[in-house]
Motif scaffolding. Structure first.
Motif, PDB file in Angstrom:
ATOM      1  N   GLU A 166      -3.644  -7.896  -9.329  1.00 24.00           N
ATOM      2  CA  GLU A 166      -4.030  -6.485  -9.350  1.00 24.00           C
ATOM      3  C   GLU A 166      -3.271  -5.670  -8.306  1.00 24.00           C
ATOM      4  O   GLU A 166      -3.112  -4.464  -8.459  1.00 24.00           O
ATOM      5  N   THR A 167      -2.799  -6.306  -7.230  1.00 27.54           N
ATOM      6  CA  THR A 167      -2.016  -5.563  -6.238  1.00 27.54           C
ATOM      7  C   THR A 167      -0.674  -5.121  -6.815  1.00 27.54           C
ATOM      8  O   THR A 167      -0.012  -4.262  -6.227  1.00 27.54           O
ATOM      9  N   MET A 168      -0.279  -5.699  -7.949  1.00 27.88           N
ATOM     10  CA  MET A 168       0.990  -5.317  -8.554  1.00 27.88           C
ATOM     11  C   MET A 168       0.986  -3.879  -9.055  1.00 27.88           C
ATOM     12  O   MET A 168       2.036  -3.308  -9.331  1.00 27.88           O
ATOM     13  N   ALA A 169      -0.193  -3.294  -9.183  1.00 23.53           N
ATOM     14  CA  ALA A 169      -0.291  -1.904  -9.609  1.00 23.53           C
ATOM     15  C   ALA A 169      -0.340  -0.940  -8.433  1.00 23.53           C
ATOM     16  O   ALA A 169      -0.253   0.274  -8.620  1.00 23.53           O
ATOM     17  N   GLU A 170      -0.471  -1.466  -7.210  1.00 21.50           N
ATOM     18  CA  GLU A 170      -0.567  -0.599  -6.048  1.00 21.50           C
ATOM     19  C   GLU A 170       0.816  -0.100  -5.653  1.00 21.50           C
ATOM     20  O   GLU A 170       1.777  -0.870  -5.632  1.00 21.50           O
ATOM     21  N   PRO A 171       0.934   1.179  -5.331  1.00 19.04           N
ATOM     22  CA  PRO A 171       2.254   1.734  -4.979  1.00 19.04           C
ATOM     23  C   PRO A 171       2.808   1.132  -3.693  1.00 19.04           C
ATOM     24  O   PRO A 171       2.069   0.837  -2.763  1.00 19.04           O
ATOM     25  N   TRP A 174       4.768  -3.981  -4.463  1.00 20.87           N
ATOM     26  CA  TRP A 174       5.742  -4.832  -5.149  1.00 20.87           C
ATOM     27  C   TRP A 174       6.846  -3.948  -5.727  1.00 20.87           C
ATOM     28  O   TRP A 174       6.560  -2.956  -6.395  1.00 20.87           O
ATOM     29  N   ALA A 175       8.089  -4.318  -5.496  1.00 21.10           N
ATOM     30  CA  ALA A 175       9.205  -3.602  -6.110  1.00 21.10           C
ATOM     31  C   ALA A 175       9.298  -3.994  -7.581  1.00 21.10           C
ATOM     32  O   ALA A 175       9.109  -5.161  -7.929  1.00 21.10           O
ATOM     33  N   ASP A 176       9.582  -3.016  -8.443  1.00 22.31           N
ATOM     34  CA  ASP A 176       9.669  -3.301  -9.873  1.00 22.31           C
ATOM     35  C   ASP A 176      10.691  -4.392 -10.171  1.00 22.31           C
ATOM     36  O   ASP A 176      10.464  -5.266 -11.016  1.00 22.31           O
ATOM     37  N   PRO A 264      -7.238  -8.015  15.310  1.00 29.09           N
ATOM     38  CA  PRO A 264      -6.682  -6.691  15.589  1.00 29.09           C
ATOM     39  C   PRO A 264      -6.336  -5.962  14.313  1.00 29.09           C
ATOM     40  O   PRO A 264      -6.118  -6.570  13.267  1.00 29.09           O
ATOM     41  N   VAL A 265      -6.297  -4.656  14.391  1.00 30.53           N
ATOM     42  CA  VAL A 265      -5.908  -3.856  13.239  1.00 30.53           C
ATOM     43  C   VAL A 265      -4.383  -3.826  13.174  1.00 30.53           C
ATOM     44  O   VAL A 265      -3.725  -3.415  14.126  1.00 30.53           O
ATOM     45  N   LYS A 266      -3.824  -4.281  12.057  1.00 30.96           N
ATOM     46  CA  LYS A 266      -2.371  -4.327  11.906  1.00 30.96           C
ATOM     47  C   LYS A 266      -1.978  -3.732  10.560  1.00 30.96           C
ATOM     48  O   LYS A 266      -2.815  -3.569   9.669  1.00 30.96           O
ATOM     49  N   THR A 267      -0.703  -3.436  10.439  1.00 31.36           N
ATOM     50  CA  THR A 267      -0.178  -3.004   9.149  1.00 31.36           C
ATOM     51  C   THR A 267      -0.257  -4.149   8.170  1.00 31.36           C
ATOM     52  O   THR A 267       0.132  -5.269   8.470  1.00 31.36           O
ATOM     53  N   VAL A 268      -0.772  -3.899   6.965  1.00 35.82           N
ATOM     54  CA  VAL A 268      -0.949  -4.955   5.972  1.00 35.82           C
ATOM     55  C   VAL A 268       0.112  -4.830   4.906  1.00 35.82           C
ATOM     56  O   VAL A 268       0.308  -3.763   4.335  1.00 35.82           O
ATOM     57  N   ILE A 269       0.784  -5.933   4.623  1.00 36.35           N
ATOM     58  CA  ILE A 269       1.739  -5.989   3.520  1.00 36.35           C
ATOM     59  C   ILE A 269       1.130  -6.891   2.451  1.00 36.35           C
ATOM     60  O   ILE A 269       0.954  -8.077   2.674  1.00 36.35           O
ATOM     61  N   LEU A 270       0.801  -6.327   1.311  1.00 33.38           N
ATOM     62  CA  LEU A 270       0.034  -7.080   0.311  1.00 33.38           C
ATOM     63  C   LEU A 270       0.937  -7.678  -0.774  1.00 33.38           C
ATOM     64  O   LEU A 270       0.804  -7.386  -1.945  1.00 33.38           O
ATOM     65  N   ASP A 271       1.841  -8.531  -0.375  1.00 32.46           N
ATOM     66  CA  ASP A 271       2.698  -9.190  -1.355  1.00 32.46           C
ATOM     67  C   ASP A 271       2.286 -10.635  -1.541  1.00 32.46           C
ATOM     68  O   ASP A 271       2.908 -11.390  -2.231  1.00 32.46           O
ATOM     69  N   LYS A 272       1.153 -11.057  -0.939  1.00 26.26           N
ATOM     70  CA  LYS A 272       0.712 -12.439  -1.001  1.00 26.26           C
ATOM     71  C   LYS A 272      -0.791 -12.491  -1.178  1.00 26.26           C
ATOM     72  O   LYS A 272      -1.489 -11.508  -1.066  1.00 26.26           O
ATOM     73  N   GLY A 273      -1.292 -13.726  -1.411  1.00 25.64           N
ATOM     74  CA  GLY A 273      -2.716 -13.927  -1.505  1.00 25.64           C
ATOM     75  C   GLY A 273      -3.328 -14.074  -0.125  1.00 25.64           C
ATOM     76  O   GLY A 273      -2.625 -14.152   0.881  1.00 25.64           O
ATOM     77  N   ALA A 274      -4.651 -14.148  -0.078  1.00 21.50           N
ATOM     78  CA  ALA A 274      -5.343 -14.256   1.207  1.00 21.50           C
ATOM     79  C   ALA A 274      -5.069 -15.584   1.866  1.00 21.50           C
ATOM     80  O   ALA A 274      -4.815 -16.557   1.224  1.00 21.50           O
TER      81      ALA A 274
END
Length: 274
Positions: A166-171, A174-176, A264-274
């Motif tokens: 589902e993260t594949m739809a997030e802007p 993921w690069a097309d 800590p609060v960090k920038t999240v890159i969502l290209d992977k699973g938990a």
């Protein structure tokens, strides 16, 4: 003998790229059925820490493949992300690799851990990780052999949960071109998770729909929503994590004092699973 009581052997990943060797101690090199297509399954993710669900999804994939496809599984791999993957809650990569080793070596007969991704100097995209497996298995080793000595190229597929898909739809996640590369050249095994409408998402996502024949959806017959995030929270709250992780992983976490600090609060890159 209980698998968790079997002493861990000499299999241990390198901590420096110059010492790296691709793990192939459980990679089958000869097929049992030459009419099938050889397959290697790769799970990319944080694994901070690895849980029984991370182990279980491989078994669900194996059952589905045997029942519904013409693939023959030759091996399975965990590829933990590097420390350059800036997401809160990650233990250092060497700890995450070791926990994956402890879990797979002591509970499975066919799963392995590849530390190559964690040894890179920069964040490595999933598409590049799959290219690495293709090069190691098909490029350097030439694939696998049938019983009559013929050579077959191995298909590599990404194993992922429905939430990752589902993260594949997030802007800007993921690069097309990466999605086309992953889904077109490799394909993915998607394990349904509670509350995730994978089929509906496939229907609505143009790139996934285009490559739908290379997407296999695996239904959970026994639902399991154990997540690394919940496990980390339990540890910080002093709650029991028994039966959520293999005992060897629990002991490793205790011995190294992992996950007790507030994340800590960090920038999240969502290209992977938990």
């Amino acid at each position: 003998m209980d698998l968790e009581e079997v002493p861990l052997g000499i299999v241990r990943q390198a901590t420096k790229l110059e010492d790296y060797k691709f793990p192939d101690h459980r990679l089958r090199t000869v097929m049992a059925d030459s009419t099938r297509t050889p397959l290697v399954i790769v799970a990319c993710g944080s694994f901070s820490p690895i849980t029984y669900l991370h182990l279980r999804i491989f078994e669900m994939a194996l059952d589905n493949i045997r029942e519904h496809t013409r693939f023959e599984v030759m091996g399975g791999y965990y590829s933990p992300v590097s420390d350059h993957y800036r997401k809160s809650g990650l233990a250092p990569a060497n700890h995450r690799v070791r926990m994956c080793e402890l879990a797979s070596e002591r509970t499975s007969s066919w799963l392995m851990v590849d530390a190559w991704e964690t040894l890179q100097n920069n964040y490595t995209r999933t598409a590049v990780v799959l290219d690495h497996f293709d090069e190691e298995i098909n490029g350097k080793r030439g694939g696998v052999r049938t019983k009559d000595g013929k050579v077959k190229k191995v298909k590599i597929m990404l194993l992922a949960g429905g939430d990752l898909i589902e993260t594949m739809a997030e802007p800007n996640v993921w690069a097309d071109e990466d999605l086309h590369h992953i889904l077109g050249n490799y394909g993915t095994l998607v394990v349904e998770r509670t509350g995730a409408d994978v089929w509906g998402f496939l229907l609505s996502h143009d790139i996934l729909w285009q490559h739908r024949k290379n997407v296999l959806v695996i239904k959970q017959l026994i639902y399991n929503d154990i997540s690394s995030t919940k496990v980390r929270l339990f540890i910080r709250r002093g709650m029991s994590i028994q039966y959520l992780l293999p005992n060897s992983v629990i002991k490793y976490i205790e011995d190294h004092g992992l996950y007790h600090e507030t994340e800590p609060v960090k920038t999240v890159i969502l290209d992977k699973g938990a």
